[in-house]
Design an enzyme around this catalytic site. Sequence first.
Site, PDB file in Angstrom:
ATOM      1  N   SER A  45      21.969  44.090  64.846  1.00 55.96           N
ATOM      2  CA  SER A  45      22.937  44.071  65.946  1.00 55.96           C
ATOM      3  C   SER A  45      23.980  42.983  65.712  1.00 55.96           C
ATOM      4  O   SER A  45      25.170  43.197  65.897  1.00 55.96           O
ATOM      5  CB  SER A  45      22.227  43.832  67.282  1.00 55.96           C
ATOM      6  N   GLU A  46      23.514  41.783  65.341  1.00 58.79           N
ATOM      7  CA  GLU A  46      24.444  40.697  65.023  1.00 58.79           C
ATOM      8  C   GLU A  46      23.908  39.804  63.919  1.00 58.79           C
ATOM      9  O   GLU A  46      22.691  39.635  63.766  1.00 58.79           O
ATOM     10  CB  GLU A  46      24.729  39.811  66.248  1.00 58.79           C
ATOM     11  N   THR A  47      24.859  39.235  63.188  1.00 57.50           N
ATOM     12  CA  THR A  47      24.604  38.102  62.320  1.00 57.50           C
ATOM     13  C   THR A  47      25.435  36.944  62.855  1.00 57.50           C
ATOM     14  O   THR A  47      26.641  37.087  63.069  1.00 57.50           O
ATOM     15  CB  THR A  47      24.996  38.410  60.863  1.00 57.50           C
ATOM     16  N   HIS A  74      21.696  37.202  72.265  1.00 55.34           N
ATOM     17  CA  HIS A  74      20.444  37.152  71.508  1.00 55.34           C
ATOM     18  C   HIS A  74      20.627  36.436  70.174  1.00 55.34           C
ATOM     19  O   HIS A  74      19.717  35.745  69.696  1.00 55.34           O
ATOM     20  CB  HIS A  74      19.855  38.557  71.323  1.00 55.34           C
ATOM     21  N   TRP A 195      26.813  50.521  72.905  1.00 54.84           N
ATOM     22  CA  TRP A 195      28.029  49.900  72.366  1.00 54.84           C
ATOM     23  C   TRP A 195      28.485  50.559  71.067  1.00 54.84           C
ATOM     24  O   TRP A 195      28.686  49.913  70.044  1.00 54.84           O
ATOM     25  CB  TRP A 195      27.812  48.408  72.193  1.00 54.84           C
TER      26      TRP A 195
END
Length: 263
Positions: A45-47, A74, A195
């Site tokens: 989802s994210e770095t 998160h 999203w």
Amino acid sequence: MTVEMHVVDAFTEHLFGGNPAAVVITEEWLDESLMQSIATENNLSETAFLKPVENNHYQIRWFSPLTEIDFCGHATMASAFVVFLKNPSLLEVKFSAPAVGDLVVTQQEDGVIDMSFPNRKPEPVADVPQAIWDGLSKKPQQVLRSEQAYFAIYDDEQTVRELAYDSEQLKQLAPYDVVASAPGNDYDFVSRYFWPANGGDEDPVTGSIHAGLAPYWAEKMGRQELVAFQASQRGGVVYCRLDGKRVHVAGRAVLYLKGEIAI
């Protein structure tokens, strides 16, 4: 060149739950295109990328597999977890990002990581985009919007859990995402976060959106402290507390991976 990277599952006490995020700390920013390539390769989802400013203070940037984003809860929790892991005596760390200012994160005695976010309470939408009606299988009772997302509010948890969505329709709402939420059965409220315009179809646990969900449900329920559950396939528990113009979003995290990437 090698760079250390950690992967942390946030908003969970157990591996393979919550929402995984990668964390990379460098003395200077990597090239922006390289940071995006790393995030795309990670396909999480994210770095999060951190650059030290001074003691216990870091600049932070968040990248989804598709683009850089303004705010991610998160991955902020994962970043704090890594900083605390590297500095066992440390109890507080500050992150700075242009869209949200300074984010102070503390580690409590029981291991819960508490993040202080700006209050992003959503406001009702007068003209609801057609993509909301076409993109969600059930019509919400109310639609609101914050700086981050449209809020589709429902009456009951089961409707949110069973909700189907059309990613192509929801993409038309860019740059906004969509969160569906309702009062919970075992928790104060539940949510799901879609999203497709900015990262993926459904996010496992979205800390940042609770800066808007918490004040909305706190007003409805007449309480300042709430426990939420994000009802994705992985799922995650989020502890929320309102404190003036700030919203505290808290939870637990566990380390999944520590390694090096070759770039």
